[in-house]
Motif scaffolding. Structure first.
Motif, PDB file in Angstrom:
ATOM      1  N   ASP A  93       0.825  -1.222   0.000  1.00  0.00           N
ATOM      2  CA  ASP A  93       0.000   0.000   0.000  1.00  0.00           C
ATOM      3  C   ASP A  93       0.860   1.273   0.000  1.00  0.00           C
ATOM      4  OD1 ASP A  93      -2.802  -1.373   1.221  1.00  0.00           O
ATOM      5  OD2 ASP A  93      -0.926  -2.262   1.887  1.00  0.00           O
ATOM      6  N   PHE A  94       2.105   1.157   0.443  1.00  0.00           N
ATOM      7  CA  PHE A  94       2.966   2.347   0.524  1.00  0.00           C
ATOM      8  C   PHE A  94       3.587   2.690  -0.832  1.00  0.00           C
ATOM      9  CE2 PHE A  94       4.222   0.801   5.084  1.00  0.00           C
ATOM     10  CZ  PHE A  94       2.893   0.881   5.479  1.00  0.00           C
ATOM     11  N   LYS A 124      10.546  -6.110  -2.779  1.00  0.00           N
ATOM     12  CA  LYS A 124       9.944  -7.111  -1.911  1.00  0.00           C
ATOM     13  C   LYS A 124       8.930  -6.383  -1.043  1.00  0.00           C
ATOM     14  CE  LYS A 124      11.679  -9.818   2.061  1.00  0.00           C
ATOM     15  NZ  LYS A 124      10.682  -9.315   3.006  1.00  0.00           N
ATOM     16  N   THR A 125       7.705  -6.857  -1.060  1.00  0.00           N
ATOM     17  CA  THR A 125       6.666  -6.117  -0.349  1.00  0.00           C
ATOM     18  C   THR A 125       5.560  -7.050   0.098  1.00  0.00           C
ATOM     19  OG1 THR A 125       5.195  -4.182  -0.516  1.00  0.00           O
ATOM     20  CG2 THR A 125       5.410  -5.545  -2.488  1.00  0.00           C
ATOM     21  N   ALA A 126       4.811  -6.634   1.094  1.00  0.00           N
ATOM     22  CA  ALA A 126       3.750  -7.495   1.642  1.00  0.00           C
ATOM     23  C   ALA A 126       2.380  -6.915   1.327  1.00  0.00           C
ATOM     24  CB  ALA A 126       3.922  -7.651   3.152  1.00  0.00           C
ATOM     25  N   GLY A 127       1.489  -7.776   0.862  1.00  0.00           N
ATOM     26  CA  GLY A 127       0.120  -7.357   0.581  1.00  0.00           C
ATOM     27  C   GLY A 127      -0.865  -8.304   1.242  1.00  0.00           C
ATOM     28  N   GLY A 128      -2.122  -8.128   0.902  1.00  0.00           N
ATOM     29  CA  GLY A 128      -3.129  -9.088   1.333  1.00  0.00           C
ATOM     30  C   GLY A 128      -3.943  -8.693   2.542  1.00  0.00           C
ATOM     31  N   ALA A 133      -7.662  -3.163   7.292  1.00  0.00           N
ATOM     32  CA  ALA A 133      -8.393  -2.016   6.743  1.00  0.00           C
ATOM     33  C   ALA A 133      -7.768  -1.466   5.454  1.00  0.00           C
ATOM     34  CB  ALA A 133      -8.592  -0.919   7.784  1.00  0.00           C
ATOM     35  N   ALA A 134      -8.273  -0.292   5.033  1.00  0.00           N
ATOM     36  CA  ALA A 134      -8.113   0.150   3.645  1.00  0.00           C
ATOM     37  C   ALA A 134      -6.677   0.449   3.216  1.00  0.00           C
ATOM     38  CB  ALA A 134      -8.981   1.393   3.405  1.00  0.00           C
ATOM     39  N   GLN A 135      -5.844   0.926   4.145  1.00  0.00           N
ATOM     40  CA  GLN A 135      -4.503   1.353   3.732  1.00  0.00           C
ATOM     41  C   GLN A 135      -3.409   0.326   4.013  1.00  0.00           C
ATOM     42  OE1 GLN A 135      -4.090   5.192   5.657  1.00  0.00           O
ATOM     43  NE2 GLN A 135      -5.228   6.231   4.021  1.00  0.00           N
ATOM     44  N   HIS A 136      -3.775  -0.843   4.533  1.00  0.00           N
ATOM     45  CA  HIS A 136      -2.776  -1.880   4.813  1.00  0.00           C
ATOM     46  C   HIS A 136      -3.264  -3.262   4.383  1.00  0.00           C
ATOM     47  CE1 HIS A 136      -1.329   1.364   7.400  1.00  0.00           C
ATOM     48  NE2 HIS A 136      -0.189   0.734   7.531  1.00  0.00           N
ATOM     49  N   SER A 137      -4.083  -3.317   3.321  1.00  0.00           N
ATOM     50  CA  SER A 137      -4.673  -4.615   2.960  1.00  0.00           C
ATOM     51  C   SER A 137      -4.601  -4.957   1.484  1.00  0.00           C
ATOM     52  CB  SER A 137      -6.153  -4.641   3.367  1.00  0.00           C
ATOM     53  OG  SER A 137      -6.278  -4.655   4.768  1.00  0.00           O
ATOM     54  N   ILE A 312     -11.011  -1.596   1.292  1.00  0.00           N
ATOM     55  CA  ILE A 312     -11.214  -2.658   2.282  1.00  0.00           C
ATOM     56  C   ILE A 312     -11.640  -2.028   3.613  1.00  0.00           C
ATOM     57  CG2 ILE A 312     -10.119  -4.566   3.505  1.00  0.00           C
ATOM     58  CD1 ILE A 312     -10.331  -4.952   0.436  1.00  0.00           C
ATOM     59  N   PRO A 313     -12.796  -2.454   4.119  1.00  0.00           N
ATOM     60  CA  PRO A 313     -13.277  -1.884   5.391  1.00  0.00           C
ATOM     61  C   PRO A 313     -12.530  -2.456   6.600  1.00  0.00           C
ATOM     62  CG  PRO A 313     -14.793  -3.549   4.598  1.00  0.00           C
ATOM     63  CD  PRO A 313     -13.717  -3.445   3.564  1.00  0.00           C
ATOM     64  N   ALA A 314     -12.627  -1.756   7.716  1.00  0.00           N
ATOM     65  CA  ALA A 314     -11.951  -2.214   8.932  1.00  0.00           C
ATOM     66  C   ALA A 314     -12.681  -3.389   9.577  1.00  0.00           C
ATOM     67  CB  ALA A 314     -11.833  -1.063   9.931  1.00  0.00           C
ATOM     68  N   ALA A 315     -14.008  -3.308   9.649  1.00  0.00           N
ATOM     69  CA  ALA A 315     -14.768  -4.333  10.370  1.00  0.00           C
ATOM     70  C   ALA A 315     -14.670  -5.679   9.658  1.00  0.00           C
ATOM     71  CB  ALA A 315     -16.241  -3.910  10.478  1.00  0.00           C
ATOM     72  N   LEU A 316     -14.322  -6.721  10.411  1.00  0.00           N
ATOM     73  CA  LEU A 316     -14.174  -8.046   9.801  1.00  0.00           C
ATOM     74  C   LEU A 316     -15.481  -8.529   9.178  1.00  0.00           C
ATOM     75  CD1 LEU A 316     -11.788 -10.018  12.184  1.00  0.00           C
ATOM     76  CD2 LEU A 316     -11.319  -9.107   9.894  1.00  0.00           C
ATOM     77  N   SER A 317     -16.590  -8.113   9.785  1.00  0.00           N
ATOM     78  CA  SER A 317     -17.884  -8.550   9.235  1.00  0.00           C
ATOM     79  C   SER A 317     -18.074  -8.017   7.819  1.00  0.00           C
ATOM     80  CB  SER A 317     -19.025  -8.073  10.133  1.00  0.00           C
ATOM     81  OG  SER A 317     -19.037  -6.650  10.196  1.00  0.00           O
ATOM     82  N   LEU A 318     -17.473  -6.848   7.555  1.00  0.00           N
ATOM     83  CA  LEU A 318     -17.551  -6.282   6.204  1.00  0.00           C
ATOM     84  C   LEU A 318     -16.473  -6.875   5.295  1.00  0.00           C
ATOM     85  CD1 LEU A 318     -18.124  -2.528   7.170  1.00  0.00           C
ATOM     86  CD2 LEU A 318     -19.843  -4.227   6.503  1.00  0.00           C
ATOM     87  N   GLU A 319     -15.243  -7.002   5.821  1.00  0.00           N
ATOM     88  CA  GLU A 319     -14.153  -7.555   5.011  1.00  0.00           C
ATOM     89  C   GLU A 319     -14.528  -8.939   4.496  1.00  0.00           C
ATOM     90  OE1 GLU A 319      -9.756  -7.554   6.357  1.00  0.00           O
ATOM     91  OE2 GLU A 319     -10.119  -9.669   5.931  1.00  0.00           O
ATOM     92  N   GLU A 320     -15.152  -9.736   5.367  1.00  0.00           N
ATOM     93  CA  GLU A 320     -15.461 -11.120   4.997  1.00  0.00           C
ATOM     94  C   GLU A 320     -16.391 -11.230   3.798  1.00  0.00           C
ATOM     95  OE1 GLU A 320     -16.812 -12.882   8.632  1.00  0.00           O
ATOM     96  OE2 GLU A 320     -14.765 -13.013   9.442  1.00  0.00           O
TER      97      GLU A 320
END
Lengths: 340, 318
Positions: A93-94, A124-128, A133-137, A312-320
């Motif tokens: 995300d960065f 080399k970078t990490a995603g997923g 939430a939105a800025q780290h997913s 990507i939302p923060a709440a897991l109920s939404l992410e799922e």
């Protein structure tokens, strides 16, 4: 398999596999240098550069300030000067901060120089998605694949993390190596796509997909952590008589269309599962390339299962409900099987 | 340092003649995009040429021809690249803003602020290998307000890297005046904030620039860490060929072109010291003749073969 070779195979996790590959490649080639935020003293925030600083010292394992654009450009200069830099951007995300050096310099200089300059550089970078939430997913592999000049790798198994990292470092081309945070944090024993990891250095060629599970009913194509989710889903629906052929792409540039098309020609049904965004993305690209190869009416069913066009939302109920997972993949497989 | 005055004059004159030949390709549409010339800034290139070795690295900007020539990039290959020929330095893929010459450790970027990071990479390599070379990252006053300026000087100083940051302060970032967007009188004074060696010089007084560049290069080459040289100058032409340049007063341009022309200044100086005007005129005529002949020759070269448009995206797989 001989007794000796068996003794050299271990169950290790993905972050260990990456760190081990970096270690061995740095031992093998003194031109390899790693730099980025927290890669040294901390060994990487996911542990994927552990043990490197002690062995290779601060000139080859460089903790940087939070200056992504400049240390990414520094990687470009290092590669042009004859080193083989591995630049870590902690979270994919960065990349917005340093995309300028990535797509205007790293990816274009080999072409702009008429082939006179090689760019042996790895980002080399990490995603997923792991609930960050939105800025780290985000995954963003399609973003890199859209911009010409970069190879784009996203491994799934621990074994591939090691072999593909070695291939990326040894390549004369710039490679974006996207790890999945969920896989980096996963314990070795939890991997479904298990496979032991050789202790010695080895190379997994970039650009060759892996048929993880053979089956005759539906071709399911994906990569990265979604291979694990798809394996779980495939196992669930197997008991209902749905036989899935699962392909781990390993890289999307180059894209192994041949392997996907052969499988789709056999099953007649193609499902692409993508943890990246849906529109203008990997899923449409694969389907079009397969149809270009096999003909527009060659397949009975085409499906895309990707993150709809929403942050990507923060709440897991939404992410799922937005991110493909084992349950949603199984649901799509059942729908496809029921439709014909 | 002993200066060969005539050689210094000839170097500047050749740099100008090179860019004047390039300008001929603009109205004929042989050169595409925005051609940036260095007319008025030649003293800086000439000064670099005096202090740099083959192994030193230079990373330049969109305004790069004179830096390339100063670094030893072959003029014919460079001009052929500017005219987008297959015989060009980069086979016509780079053009005037993107020349790359790995044999001379020279490269450039068309993106403002993007040169210093790449130079930092060269500097890092020299430090890592313990080599006595320096990397020169060049930028204009506009780029000094870009984040990379801060990031690179900070990293170079923190790690003692052999980076010379050469700022050509021509006072305008296209139309934006340096004084309108910066509170300090200049840029050199920022060096202290990073623990770097800073110096300002009149970039149109060639002997002074030679001395100043030699001083910062020596400081950095001896392991002192990064240095920052601000060379003040004035862009005689528009930002690019075709720029209406309505943002600078006509009177200002006339005055500055008269006062800040490094070649005219040096000519006057040499004549005062006793140089024969004829000899100087001959040097100018010879340079113009050399570059005109080069251009005429290059115009006969082939354009890149369209069949190769997809070549060189990736390195050949061996």
């Amino acid at each position: 398999m001989t007794a000796d070779m068996t003794a050299n195979m271990r169950k290790i996790n993905a972050s260990q596999a990456v760190a081990e590959s970096l270690f061995q490649e740095m031992e093998r080639d003194e031109r390899v240098v790693i730099l980025g935020e927290d890669v040294g003293r901390c060994g990487g925030v996911f542990g994927s550069s552990r043990n490197l600083l002690d062995r290779f010292g601060p000139m080859r394992v460089r903790d940087t300030p939070i200056s992504e654009m400049s240390f990414t450009g520094m990687g470009v200069g290092m590669a042009m000067a004859g080193l083989r830099p591995v630049v870590e951007i902690m979270f994919v995300d960065f990349i917005g901060v340093c995309l300028e050096q990535v797509y205007n310099a790293m990816a274009k200089i080999p072409y702009m120089s008429g082939g006179r300059v090689k760019m042996p550089m790895v980002i080399k970078t990490a995603g997923g998605n792991i609930g960050s939430a939105a800025q780290h997913s985000q995954c963003l592999w399609a973003t890199f694949a859209h911009l010409p000049g970069m190879q784009v790798v996203a491994p799934s198994s621990a074994r591939d993390h090691k072999g593909l990292m070695a291939a990326a470092i040894r390549s004369d081309n710039p490679v974006i190596f996207i790890e999945h945070k969920g896989l980096l944090l996963k314990q070795a024993k939890e991997f479904l796509n298990a496979g032991d990891v050789p202790a010695e250095a080895f190379v997994t060629p970039i650009g060759k997909a892996d048929i993880v599970r053979q089956g005759g009913d539906i071709t399911l194509v994906t990569l990265s952590a979604s291979v694990e989710y798809a394996m779980e889903a495939a196992a669930q629906v197997a008991g209902e008589g749905i036989d899935v052929e699962l392909i781990d792409l390993r890289s999307i540039v180059p894209l192994d269309v041949e392997t996907v098309a052969q499988s789709a020609a056999k099953t007649g049904r193609l499902l692409v599962v993508d943890e990246d965004y849906l529109s203008f993305g990997l899923s449409a690209e694969i389907i079009v390339r397969v149809l270009e190869r096999l003909g527009p009416s060659s397949l009975r069913q085409l499906r895309r299962h990707a993150v709809p066009d929403v942050p990507i939302p923060a709440a897991l109920s939404l992410e799922e409900v937005l991110v493909p997972g084992p349950a949603s993949i199984a649901r799509v497989l059942r729908e496809m099987a029921a439709a014909s | 340092m002993k200066l060969n005055e005539i050689n210094l004059f000839r170097t500047m004159v050749r740099l100008r003649a090179f860019d004047e030949a390039c300008i001929e390709g603009v109205p004929t549409f042989e050169i595409h995009g925005e051609l940036h010339t260095s007319i008025g800034q030649e003293a800086i290139g000439a000064a670099m040429a005096q202090s740099l070795t083959l192994h030193d690295a230079v990373v330049s900007t969109h305004r790069n021809h004179y830096h390339a020539l100063a670094k030893g990039v072959p003029p014919r290959a460079l001009m052929a690249e500017i005219f987008e020929k297959e015989t060009g330095l980069c086979r016509g893929r780079g053009g005037h803003m993107h020349p790359f010459d790995p044999e001379h450790n020279f490269s450039a970027t068309g993106i403002v602020g993007a040169s210093l990071p790449v130079a930092l990479g060269y500097a890092y390599n020299f430090k890592l290998k313990g080599l006595p070379y320096i990397a020169v990252g060049i930028c204009g006053d506009g780029a000094t307000n870009h984040g990379t300026f801060h990031e690179c000087l900070n990293m170079a100083a923190a790690w003692g890297l052999p980076l010379v940051c050469l700022v050509e302060n021509n006072q305008y970032a296209i139309s934006v005046r340096f004084s309108d967007v910066t509170a300090t009188p200049g840029i050199a004074e920022r060096a202290a904030a990073y623990g770097a060696f800073g110096r300002r010089v009149d970039g149109t007084d060639v002997e002074e620039v030679v001395k100043a560049f030699a001083e910062v290069a020596r400081y950095t080459r001896k392991g002192g860490g990064p240095s920052l040289l601000e060379a003040t100058c004035y862009r005689h032409r528009g930002h690019y060929e075709g720029d209406h340049d309505n943002y600078r007063e006509r009177a200002e341009k006339q005055r500055m072109r008269a006062e800040m022309d490094p070649i005219a200044r040096y000519r006057r100086m040499l004549v005062e010291r006793g140089a024969a005007e004829d000899e100087l005129d001959q040097i100018v005529a010879a340079a113009k003749g050399e570059m005109s002949a080069m251009l005429a020759d290059i115009r006969k070269d082939a354009m890149p073969d369209p069949a190769g448009a997809m070549d060189h995206v990736f390195a050949e797989v061996v």
